[in-house]
Design a protein around this motif. Structure first.
Motif, short mmCIF file in Angstrom:
data_model
loop_
_atom_site.label_atom_id
_atom_site.label_comp_id
_atom_site.label_asym_id
_atom_site.label_seq_id
_atom_site.Cartn_x
_atom_site.Cartn_y
_atom_site.Cartn_z
N PRO A 48 3.95 2.80 -0.15
CA PRO A 48 2.64 2.95 0.65
C PRO A 48 1.79 3.92 0.12
O PRO A 48 0.49 3.62 0.23
CB PRO A 48 3.04 2.94 2.26
CG PRO A 48 4.52 2.54 2.18
CD PRO A 48 5.14 2.99 0.99
N PHE A 49 2.19 5.12 -0.04
CA PHE A 49 1.33 6.23 -0.52
C PHE A 49 0.77 5.97 -1.79
O PHE A 49 -0.47 6.37 -2.11
CB PHE A 49 2.20 7.63 -0.19
CG PHE A 49 2.68 7.75 1.11
CD1 PHE A 49 1.66 8.60 1.93
CD2 PHE A 49 3.99 7.69 1.54
CE1 PHE A 49 2.15 8.84 3.39
CE2 PHE A 49 3.97 7.82 2.78
CZ PHE A 49 3.20 8.43 4.00
N ILE A 50 1.61 5.53 -2.80
CA ILE A 50 1.20 4.97 -3.97
C ILE A 50 -0.18 4.24 -4.11
O ILE A 50 -1.02 4.30 -4.77
CB ILE A 50 2.14 4.27 -4.77
CG1 ILE A 50 3.16 5.60 -5.03
CG2 ILE A 50 1.50 4.15 -6.25
CD1 ILE A 50 4.52 5.01 -5.74
N LEU A 51 -0.04 3.09 -3.00
CA LEU A 51 -1.00 2.00 -2.84
C LEU A 51 -2.24 2.77 -2.29
O LEU A 51 -3.46 2.46 -2.62
CB LEU A 51 -0.57 1.10 -1.86
CG LEU A 51 0.51 0.01 -2.54
CD1 LEU A 51 0.90 -0.82 -1.76
CD2 LEU A 51 0.00 -0.51 -3.94
N ILE A 52 -2.20 3.64 -1.30
CA ILE A 52 -3.29 4.37 -0.81
C ILE A 52 -3.98 5.06 -1.77
O ILE A 52 -5.19 5.09 -2.02
CB ILE A 52 -2.81 5.29 0.56
CG1 ILE A 52 -2.25 4.13 1.68
CG2 ILE A 52 -3.97 6.29 0.94
CD1 ILE A 52 -1.79 5.20 2.93
N VAL A 150 6.70 2.66 7.48
CA VAL A 150 5.94 3.47 6.69
C VAL A 150 4.51 3.00 6.47
O VAL A 150 3.58 3.94 6.58
CB VAL A 150 6.75 4.11 5.49
CG1 VAL A 150 5.87 5.24 4.83
CG2 VAL A 150 8.18 4.58 5.83
N ALA A 151 4.48 1.91 6.00
CA ALA A 151 3.10 1.58 5.51
C ALA A 151 2.29 1.28 6.92
O ALA A 151 1.11 1.55 6.85
CB ALA A 151 3.42 0.16 4.95
N LEU A 152 3.01 0.96 7.87
CA LEU A 152 2.10 0.87 9.13
C LEU A 152 1.51 2.37 9.66
O LEU A 152 0.23 2.58 9.94
CB LEU A 152 2.50 0.37 10.34
CG LEU A 152 1.98 0.05 11.62
CD1 LEU A 152 0.83 -1.01 11.37
CD2 LEU A 152 2.98 -0.61 12.59
N LEU A 153 2.36 3.39 9.44
CA LEU A 153 1.97 4.73 9.93
C LEU A 153 1.10 5.36 8.71
O LEU A 153 -0.03 5.62 9.24
CB LEU A 153 3.32 5.57 9.98
CG LEU A 153 4.33 5.23 11.29
CD1 LEU A 153 5.56 6.04 11.08
CD2 LEU A 153 3.68 5.37 12.57
N ALA A 154 1.23 5.13 7.58
CA ALA A 154 0.49 5.66 6.60
C ALA A 154 -1.04 4.98 6.61
O ALA A 154 -2.10 5.40 6.58
CB ALA A 154 1.24 5.53 5.30
#
Length: 289
Positions: A48-52, A150-154
């Motif tokens: 998720p952080f990579i996609l953000i 993790v994706a929902l939180l990030a």
């Protein structure tokens, strides 16, 4: 070690209970401490952080030919971002941890030459398989949950907490979006049961964990390739890969269950056959490693 020897060594002794051998908590702690478990968790949590970061560098997602897709709505809200992460990872990334956890179960013990000692403990063969399969499926389910959580939180931290925008039009309020995402995760897990069963069956047939894991991933990819062959027509309905994205019907104003029911039936049918083959073959296997 032959099946007859295995049976002979399980002569009842004082205090011996077959159901108490190889407790689930012991097997779970063994698997949790392994480095590959930590690596898988790290990769899934990092996606998720990579996609953000990718969206921050490349800008807002664009639209192709004026058509709105799930990726185009990725930055609309945390719920949209979680759905997008599931969309980009369901086809392959989530296949790998399932194949790894289920394909590394019995084959890893054989490669370490510890399988025959477990059976001589004595741990009944059926008990051994049940314990290892239960833990492997539990870890696979945890992997399926880790990514969207993790994706929902990030995504919420990056894009805010709001409605889930439906690509075809309309929105789902957060109170309705979360149960829909839960349906999506559950369906993806059920769809991956074929990969889990295939990896588990291969794990009982080989002493090479990489062979079991790679074989399951490879055959899953073959299924995806065959599904892309439109000349197969209605035969593709019998491929689990044909229904892998049927969960998109849960992200509509009204859930369409038809595709997910068919996909579940196909996946469960294949999985039951492969699990049965694994148990049947291992019961009579001559274990020498």
């Amino acid at each position: 070690m032959t099946a007859s020897t295995d049976s002979a060594q399980r002569v009842s002794a004082s205090g011996y209970r077959a159901r108490r051998t190889l407790p689930l908590r012991v097997e779970a702690m063994r698997q949790l401490r392994r480095r590959r478990t930590m690596v898988v968790a790290g990769i899934l949590a990092a996606l998720p952080f990579i996609l953000i970061a990718a969206f921050a560098i490349g800008g807002e997602p664009g639209r192709d030919n004026g058509q709105v897709t799930l990726i185009d709505t990725a930055t609309a809200s945390g719920a949209n971002f979680a759905a997008t992460c599931l969309f980009v990872s369901a086809g392959f990334l989530l296949v790998v941890p399932v194949a790894l956890f289920c394909g590394d179960t019995v084959a890893s013990e054989a490669s370490w030459a510890s399988l025959r000692y477990l059976l001589a403990a004595p741990v009944p063969r059926t008990r051994l398989l049940v314990s290892k399969l239960t833990v492997a499926l539990a870890f696979s389910a945890a992997a399926m949950l880790l990514l969207p959580l993790v994706a929902l939180l990030a995504g919420t931290a990056a894009y805010g907490w709001g409605d889930l925008q439906i690509p075809t039009g309309g929105v789902l309020p957060p109170g309705a979006a979360l149960p829909r995402l839960a349906i999506v995760v559950a369906y993806i897990f059920v769809g991956q049961l074929v990969t889990a069963a295939l990896a588990f069956w291969l794990s009982t047939r080989t002493d090479a964990p990489l062979g079991a894991v790679g074989g399951a991933v490879g055959l899953t990819i073959v299924g995806n390739v065959l599904d892309a062959v439109t000349a197969l027509g209605s035969w593709r309905d019998f491929l689990p890969a044909h229904w892998q994205f049927a969960w998109a019907d849960a992200l509509q104003q009204h859930v369409e269950w038809g595709g997910m029911i068919k996909g579940t039936a196909v996946s469960v049918a294949y999985a039951l056959v492969l699990f049965a083959l694994a148990f049947r073959g291992f019961r009579t296997k001559d274990v020498v490693s």
